[in-house]
Design a protein around this motif. Structure first.
Motif, short mmCIF file in Angstrom:
data_model
loop_
_atom_site.label_atom_id
_atom_site.label_comp_id
_atom_site.label_asym_id
_atom_site.label_seq_id
_atom_site.Cartn_x
_atom_site.Cartn_y
_atom_site.Cartn_z
N GLU A 130 0.83 -1.21 0.00
CA GLU A 130 0.00 0.00 0.00
C GLU A 130 0.87 1.26 0.00
OE1 GLU A 130 -3.53 0.98 0.33
OE2 GLU A 130 -3.40 -0.84 -0.87
N TYR A 131 1.93 1.21 0.79
CA TYR A 131 2.76 2.39 0.92
C TYR A 131 3.90 2.31 -0.07
CZ TYR A 131 0.07 2.81 5.13
OH TYR A 131 -0.97 2.90 6.01
N LYS A 180 -7.39 0.60 -5.10
CA LYS A 180 -6.71 -0.65 -5.41
C LYS A 180 -7.71 -1.79 -5.33
CE LYS A 180 -4.50 -3.20 -2.42
NZ LYS A 180 -4.92 -4.57 -2.74
N PRO A 181 -7.87 -2.51 -6.41
CA PRO A 181 -8.73 -3.69 -6.34
C PRO A 181 -8.10 -4.70 -5.40
CG PRO A 181 -7.99 -3.25 -8.61
CD PRO A 181 -7.21 -2.36 -7.71
N ALA A 204 -2.02 -9.68 -6.71
CA ALA A 204 -1.51 -9.21 -8.00
C ALA A 204 -1.74 -7.72 -8.14
CB ALA A 204 -2.19 -9.97 -9.14
N ALA A 205 -2.91 -7.29 -7.75
CA ALA A 205 -3.23 -5.86 -7.84
C ALA A 205 -2.31 -5.07 -6.93
CB ALA A 205 -4.67 -5.63 -7.46
N ILE A 251 -8.41 8.30 -7.63
CA ILE A 251 -9.75 8.83 -7.83
C ILE A 251 -9.93 10.05 -6.95
CG2 ILE A 251 -10.98 6.78 -8.63
CD1 ILE A 251 -11.72 6.25 -5.73
N ASP A 252 -10.79 10.93 -7.40
CA ASP A 252 -11.05 12.14 -6.63
C ASP A 252 -12.11 11.86 -5.59
OD1 ASP A 252 -9.26 13.51 -8.07
OD2 ASP A 252 -10.71 14.59 -9.32
N LYS A 253 -11.80 12.26 -4.36
CA LYS A 253 -12.83 12.14 -3.33
C LYS A 253 -13.19 13.57 -2.93
CE LYS A 253 -13.68 10.16 1.10
NZ LYS A 253 -13.06 10.79 2.23
#
Lengths: 262, 270, 331
Positions: A21-22, C16-17, C21-22, C33-35
């Motif tokens: 993640e990081y 991130k899905p 692998a993702a 994405i814009d939040k």
């Protein structure tokens, strides 16, 4: 046993996803450890500009010794370091409760739950450096020497963890162990030098009371000089005793924790 | 920033540090003992095994004195535990509180750092009193009250330089969640290239030449050489000027990084 | 005092899905994405006014407060607080504001309050005389005595909050932001904090913006509320008006003699309003505001009533309905 292995696999999976993640941190940590490796190698290379032998070891030997402790460091960073970082925080915030109530050994859980996936790559790199230093070694290294060396190397990483725990556990009583941990890390610098440079009484202390020479210096000696049964017995025996003592100490700490927090 | 606020922050940090008494003394004792043991064992072995009298212009006692002195000054220069505090503030949102204060954030942080110097200075002095008599006399050093006195400003400017140097990597925390690795990296590099691990005179000539153009040697080697009486007055004066110049440069470098990062700050955790 | 115009804040988050692998892929490439946290807010707050900022978790309250206190920069839009742009962080601005966060301690954890206050005196350059007065006044109002000399981390949550309040108000700010100041406190301390804030407003008349999840905070402290839903202001007005507009009905509750008169006849009741409760002895009806007198009269005529009460619906319920977007007539 199987149960713990399965649990550890869960930790692994979880940690991998989390550390990916990081992204920046992931790369930074890899570069950082490489920098550490480089600094260590450069340090000894410069020393050997001014001498041919150090503690009886020549440059080829010292390279194996140094890469040996780089591997130990990588194992420590990968498997233990994050967990070691958390323990004092958990104890101080009283968050240990969550772990104590689970039906798993709390020592196991807290020592291994956070696997530093980003350092795993460094473990590969360090192992690569070790292979390189062994392959470039000009003399023949016996197979049994090598096997014993690798086995004792793993043992050394474990011993390193056990020793560190002795400096972590007092946090149950003292609330902050920053000083102790800093002390531990300065003390482990002792292991990053060949054992033979120390005077005899210092060596004795470093093989018994604070057995940091057993982590990598003695395994290297066994690699170069052949497996000495007595020495191997000593390394493994001290590791086992240290572990048992540490476990008892941990339980004592836990008892203190639960009586103090209720 | 008003001097009284500066002084206040300094005092506060000192108090805080002193409140961890056990830590304070354990850290000091163990680090000192370990360093002495390693230093002595290592150099004594090298001098014995190489059969040389002088290495890089140092005799055994001289290099030991260098080792002890660079250890004592280095810990002050690095500013102890606060090395990562800027990055931590950004990471956990503590920065928010400083943003509310009508003061420039880096100045507040610098004052806190200086607060850490006082106990460190005190510790180093105590350690020096214990360690230096053990060292024996060297023909390659010339410690005097004057040299020690000259060392103090050198250490202070070196500390300023280190602080400003580590500011930019710490500001990276605006983009990355965790940058302690960057700071550790900075530490490794500065320790090696700044002469904290080995006297720079032991490095090959070509590298020594290169290092002269970089700021690292002002961090550790310079204050140490000053303390050991190996720097003349003019050289000392020049060194301090260079160090300040580098500090200015590092400080300027950090400003655009702060500006960019600030736009991204989200103040997590509140 | 506070003027906000079209203030927007958009955060970029990476998506991130699931799956390993993702994860690996995201190391090299990321989808952002814009939040939208705050979508073009416009409002004003005046001197001596306490405005309640209400919204569900993640509605954008805190983001708004962070922008107005200058901690974060907006993506677009303007704001002016005391004539300054907050995120420029001029000293003159920062000397006149305070932010109190119930969730996050601002004080130095390992020092006693008294030491922290001294430091704040230096930071805000409060003249000694004013400092002494403020400190005495604030600690008297909050009934803080010896606690001031104890390490903050050793204090209870309530005491700590009182320290935070003193720390934030020592420099007599003209604008005060309170982000959930009563969170986690016990009822008595909550009340103490509320009383304190009212008293503070009476004497100092600052502009205050308060966010809270406790309706009681809002009811006691705020005459005006701003309701945010998904970053958008959906209501800005007095607390009374919200009831008139978004709860255009009242509840009629009556107890009847069980034996007497006609049995409760569901069909005819339904014609008068929405039946919420209908037990043999008691009845509760939801009736449009303008029909209340008529329905009440009819009920009194038809049944032998022991007592009758006409109630406004719970404020909390109404606001909750607005926040969820269920209330009628929402913009």
């Amino acid at each position: 046993m199987i149960r713990y292995l399965r649990l550890y696999l869960q930790f692994l999976k979880f940690s991998f996803s989390r550390s990916l993640e990081y992204r920046m941190d992931f790369w930074f940590r890899i570069v950082m450890d490489c920098m550490f490796y480089l600094v260590q190698l450069v340090f000894f290379t410069i020393l050997y500009q001014h001498t041919d032998l150090l503690g009886g070891w020549n440059y080829d030997q010292i390279l194996i010794f140094v890469s040996g402790f780089l591997v130990i460091d990588a194992i420590h960073m990968t498997v233990f370091s994050n967990n070691m970082w958390w323990i004092p925080i958990l104890v101080n915030k009283g968050d240990l409760d969550y772990y104590v109530v689970r039906p798993v050994s709390s020592l196991f859980f807290l020592s291994l739950r956070d696997f530093a996936a980003n350092s795993f790559l460094n473990l590969l790199i360090a192992s690569g450096i070790l292979c390189w230093s062994i392959l470039r070694y000009p003399e023949e290294l016996g197979t049994s020497n090598l096997i014993w060396f690798l086995f004792l190397l793993i043992n050394g990483a474990f011993l390193h963890y056990v020793l560190q725990m002795y400096f972590q556990i007092p946090v149950f009583w003292t609330h902050t162990n920053r000083g102790l941990i800093t002390a531990f890390f300065s003390a482990t610098k002792l292991m990053e030098r060949p054992d033979k440079i120390y005077p005899i009484w210092t060596r004795r202390i470093l093989m018994t009371v604070f057995p940091t020479l057993l982590v990598i210096a003695l395994p290297s000696r066994i690699l170069f000089e052949g497996p000495d049964p007595w020495l191997i017995f000593w390394v493994l025996g001290v590791t086992a005793c240290s572990f048992l003592g540490m476990r008892a100490f941990w339980n004592l700490g836990l008892r203190h924790y639960s009586s103090a927090s209720s | 920033m008003s001097p009284s606020l500066f002084f206040h922050l300094v005092l506060l940090e000192t108090k805080k540090l002193m409140s961890y008494r056990v830590d304070f003394w354990i850290t000091m004792l163990v680090a000192l003992v370990v360093n002495l043991v390693i230093l002595w064992a290592l150099w004594q072995a090298i001098f014995a095994e190489s059969g040389k009298e002088l290495i890089g212009g140092w005799d055994l006692n001289g290099i030991l004195a260098y080792g002890v002195m660079v250890f004592l000054t280095g810990r002050i220069v690095r500013g102890g535990d606060l090395q990562m505090t800027v990055a931590t503030d950004i990471y956990d949102g503590s920065l928010s509180r400083y943003l509310l204060y009508p003061r420039h954030y880096p100045f507040v942080k610098y004052a806190q750092q200086v607060g850490n110097i006082l106990p460190d200075l005190f510790q180093s002095l105590l350690m020096g009193l214990v360690a230096i008599p053990l060292l024996g006399i060297s023909t390659t050093t010339d410690v005097s009250p004057m040299s020690l006195l000259m060392a103090i400003p050198s250490i202070l400017v070196a500390h300023l330089l280190f602080f400003l140097m580590s500011l930019t990597p710490q500001y990276i925390a605006f983009w990355a969640d965790n940058v302690w690795s960057l700071s550790v990296m900075l530490r490794f590099v500065t320790m090696l290239l700044g002469g904290a691990m080995l006297p720079l005179t032991l490095f090959p000539e070509s590298i020594q030449d290169g290092l002269r153009w970089l700021p690292f040697s002002y961090l550790f080697e310079f204050p140490t050489l000053v303390a050991l009486g190996k720097i003349g007055f003019v050289q000392w004066y020049q060194g301090i000027c260079y160090c300040l110049l580098w500090s200015l440069l590092m400080g300027l470098l950090s400003i655009p990084v702060w500006r960019r990062g600030d736009l991204r700050y989200t103040g997590v955790g509140i | 005092m506070i003027r906000v115009q079209n203030l927007r804040k958009i955060f970029k988050v990476h998506r991130k899905p699931p799956g390993f692998a993702a994860s690996v892929k995201s190391l090299f490439r990321r989808d952002w994405i814009d939040k939208v946290a705050v979508t073009g807010s416009t409002f004003e707050v005046n001197e001596g006014e306490i405005v309640g900022l209400i919204g569900a978790n993640g509605a954008g309250k805190t983001t708004l407060v962070k922008m107005l206190s200058g901690i974060i920069h907006p993506t677009a839009g303007e704001a002016e607080v005391l004539g300054h742009v907050p995120w420029k962080r001029e000293d003159a601005f920062r000397r006149q504001i305070a932010l109190i966060m119930g969730q996050k301690a601002q004080m130095w954890w390992d020092l006693p309050g008294a030491d922290c206050f001294e430091l704040l005196r230096e930071i805000y350059q409060i003249p000694p005389e004013q400092y002494r007065k403020s400190l005495a006044k604030l600690s008297e109002m909050l009934q803080i005595g010896d606690e001031m000399n104890i390490q903050i981390r050793r204090l209870s949550l309530g005491e700590r909050m009182k320290m935070e309040l003193i720390a934030a108000l020592l420099h007599s700010p003209k604008v005060v932001y309170l982000d959930e100041p009563t969170i986690g406190l016990d009822i008595t301390t909550q009340r103490a904090v509320r009383d304190f804030l009212l008293e503070y407003r009476r004497t100092n008349a600052p502009a205050m913006i308060l966010t809270s999840h406790y309706m009681e905070d809002i009811e006691r402290l705020c005459e005006r509320i701003i309701i945010i839903r998904e970053g958008e202001i959906v209501y800005d007005g007095s607390l009374k008006r919200v009831m008139r507009e978004y709860a255009p009905y009242k509840q009629l509750r009556l107890n009847v003699h069980r034996s007497s008169t006609a049995p409760l006849d569901l069909a005819s009741l339904e014609a008068m309003g929405q039946v919420i409760e209908c037990d043999p002895g008691s009845l509760c009806l939801r009736v449009d505001r303008d029909k209340v007198p008529e329905v009440a009269a009819e009920l009194l005529r038809k049944y032998s009533v022991i007592d009758l009460s006409i109630e406004d619906p719970e404020i909390g319920d109404t606001i909750e309905r607005i926040m969820a977007g269920k209330a009628d007539g929402i913009r």
